[in-house]
Design a protein around this motif. Structure first.
Motif, PDB file in Angstrom:
ATOM      1  N   VAL A  28      -9.395  -3.836  -5.529  1.00  0.00           N
ATOM      2  CA  VAL A  28      -8.674  -3.704  -6.805  1.00  0.00           C
ATOM      3  C   VAL A  28      -8.040  -5.030  -7.202  1.00  0.00           C
ATOM      4  CG1 VAL A  28      -6.750  -2.549  -7.970  1.00  0.00           C
ATOM      5  CG2 VAL A  28      -8.298  -1.218  -6.518  1.00  0.00           C
ATOM      6  N   ILE A  88       2.778  -0.224  -7.125  1.00  0.00           N
ATOM      7  CA  ILE A  88       1.783   0.686  -6.554  1.00  0.00           C
ATOM      8  C   ILE A  88       1.878   0.563  -5.039  1.00  0.00           C
ATOM      9  CG2 ILE A  88      -0.656   1.294  -6.369  1.00  0.00           C
ATOM     10  CD1 ILE A  88      -1.127   0.013  -9.075  1.00  0.00           C
ATOM     11  N   ARG A 114      -0.086   5.863  -4.097  1.00  0.00           N
ATOM     12  CA  ARG A 114      -1.489   6.168  -3.830  1.00  0.00           C
ATOM     13  C   ARG A 114      -1.574   6.817  -2.457  1.00  0.00           C
ATOM     14  NH1 ARG A 114      -5.650   4.002  -0.988  1.00  0.00           N
ATOM     15  NH2 ARG A 114      -7.760   4.361  -1.823  1.00  0.00           N
ATOM     16  N   ILE A 149      -1.713   8.806  -7.275  1.00  0.00           N
ATOM     17  CA  ILE A 149      -3.166   8.648  -7.275  1.00  0.00           C
ATOM     18  C   ILE A 149      -3.741   9.424  -6.099  1.00  0.00           C
ATOM     19  CG2 ILE A 149      -5.091   7.038  -7.036  1.00  0.00           C
ATOM     20  CD1 ILE A 149      -3.357   4.882  -8.293  1.00  0.00           C
ATOM     21  N   ILE A 173      -8.444   9.070  -8.768  1.00  0.00           N
ATOM     22  CA  ILE A 173      -9.246   7.847  -8.860  1.00  0.00           C
ATOM     23  C   ILE A 173      -9.911   7.665  -7.505  1.00  0.00           C
ATOM     24  CG2 ILE A 173      -9.309   5.375  -9.294  1.00  0.00           C
ATOM     25  CD1 ILE A 173      -6.812   5.591 -10.943  1.00  0.00           C
ATOM     26  N   TYR A 362      -8.317   2.300 -13.071  1.00  0.00           N
ATOM     27  CA  TYR A 362      -7.020   1.703 -12.709  1.00  0.00           C
ATOM     28  C   TYR A 362      -6.402   1.011 -13.923  1.00  0.00           C
ATOM     29  CZ  TYR A 362      -6.893   2.438  -7.649  1.00  0.00           C
ATOM     30  OH  TYR A 362      -6.797   3.010  -6.399  1.00  0.00           O
TER      31      TYR A 362
END
Length: 372
Positions: A28, A88, A114, A149, A173, A362
């Motif tokens: 990412v 995040i 996440r 997430i 995701i 994202y």
């Protein structure tokens, strides 16, 4: 000409050791638009095998702490100094710590957690006191996040059913796989495994969760039937010694190669006849989609964590009921004689989980959060 102000995003994770969550964070960070976002990687300790894969435009901040609790003063100071628009975080203990500290962060900072596994399954492996405490903390603090997430439908359903999290807080995701890069790595660094043996590969942290003890029991059955079989086991972890002992006890000393952490596991995946995935529970297993991106079919337990979304029987692999060792061995034996279309497997996985599509999800999530 006015330059557009970048939005600051903190990615917080303990280290960049060689696991699935660390790999996803690295992907990412490499692919998010660094013209649009000012990206920070915040680590408890600046260490791990994926550090070399972090791009130069990402700021790396080390909290220099062995545990999250010891990192709290530095983390508060850094968030007040840099004023991130979005945080995040990954891993349960980090997620809970970030949410407990949210009142010390700038009021405009949005928080995204996440999750990495199906939590209720993970909690069942813990002691009673720890399990009860963590369940309460998840129920109290996870609703305070802006977004959670989830990597799979199993994970989302688990958070709603077991922890009472509102569906409005949850988004799915899935993990990305860069098929083009992966295929080039394989072409540039091929490996030739034994032509005359049935080649099985397995990879992951050597922990109870990954179920390699179950795989070794299944392999003993396969060995009785096929004799010439080799398991290549890629990964490190606290169960290494006990797994080696089980291999010896099952009479498999010449049939299992423990390879440790491998920088380039893809050439082993590509050279194998089949991948064996024995995990007891997951989030959304990178190892499985990476194996399929190499064209190698997968035999897996139908454990919670997205496996039933990824694997289609007799197309890209075979699912076996949870912890059914006899069934797992049978599937491995049958897989030897079933020649699936590897090119179709690669094309399918690229269509479903390509990096561009996942990064776009994202980006959409971050954009929507910034507009709130």
């Amino acid at each position: 000409m006015l330059r557009m102000k970048k939005s600051k995003v903190f990615f917080i994770i303990p280290t960049l050791d060689g696991g699935g969550a660390e790999r996803v964070f690295t992907i990412v960070l490499n692919h998010l638009d660094h013209i649009k976002y000012e990206l920070y990687l915040v680590l408890l300790r600046k260490e791990g095998k994926f550090l070399t894969q972090v791009p130069d435009h990402v700021h790396i901040l080390s909290l220099n702490a062995s545990r999250v609790l010891k990192a709290i003063p530095t983390l508060i100071r850094l968030t007040r100094l840099h004023k991130p628009d979005i945080i995040i975080s990954g891993f349960l203990h980090v997620n809970l710590s970030i949410l407990m500290l949210k009142w010390f962060f700038p009021s405009t900072t949005r928080i995204v957690v996440r999750e990495t596994i199906v939590l209720s399954k993970h909690l069942r492996t813990l002691g009673k006191t720890e399990k009860v405490l963590l369940k309460l903390l998840i129920k109290w603090f996870y609703p305070l996040t802006n977004v959670i997430i989830c990597q799979s439908t199993d994970m989302r359903n688990d958070l709603m059913k077991e922890f009472g999290i509102n569906n409005d807080k949850l988004t799915i995701i899935r993990n990305p796989v860069d098929v083009t890069s992966l295929q080039k790595i394989i072409e540039d660094n091929p490996i030739q495994l034994s032509r005359h043996r049935y080649k099985i590969v397995a990879m992951g942290r050597l922990t109870y969760q990954k179920g390699f003890d179950l795989l070794i029991k299944a392999l003993a059955i396969v060995h009785e039937e096929l004799n010439s079989v080799t398991l290549y086991l890629l990964g490190e972890g606290e169960e290494l010694d006990s797994l080696k002992k089980k291999v010896y006890q099952e009479g498999l000393a010449g049939c299992v190669e423990f390879l440790g952490f491998v920088e380039n596991p893809y050439r082993y995946l590509a050279a194998a006849d089949v991948m064996a995935f024995s995990s007891r529970y997951e989030g959304f297993p990178n190892a499985v989609i990476e194996s399929l991106a190499c064209g190698t079919p997968v035999v897996a337990f139908n454990s919670p964590g997205g496996l039933n979304e990824i694997i289609v029987d007799d197309f890209n692999g075979w699912l076996v009921p949870e912890e059914d060792i006899q069934g797992f061995a049978k599937a491995l034996i049958e897989a030897k004689n079933k020649k699936l279309n590897r090119d179709r497997i690669v094309s399918d996985i690229n269509y479903r989980y390509n990096t561009a599509s996942i990064i776009n999800q994202y980006d959409t999530l971050l954009t929507n959060l910034l507009q709130r």
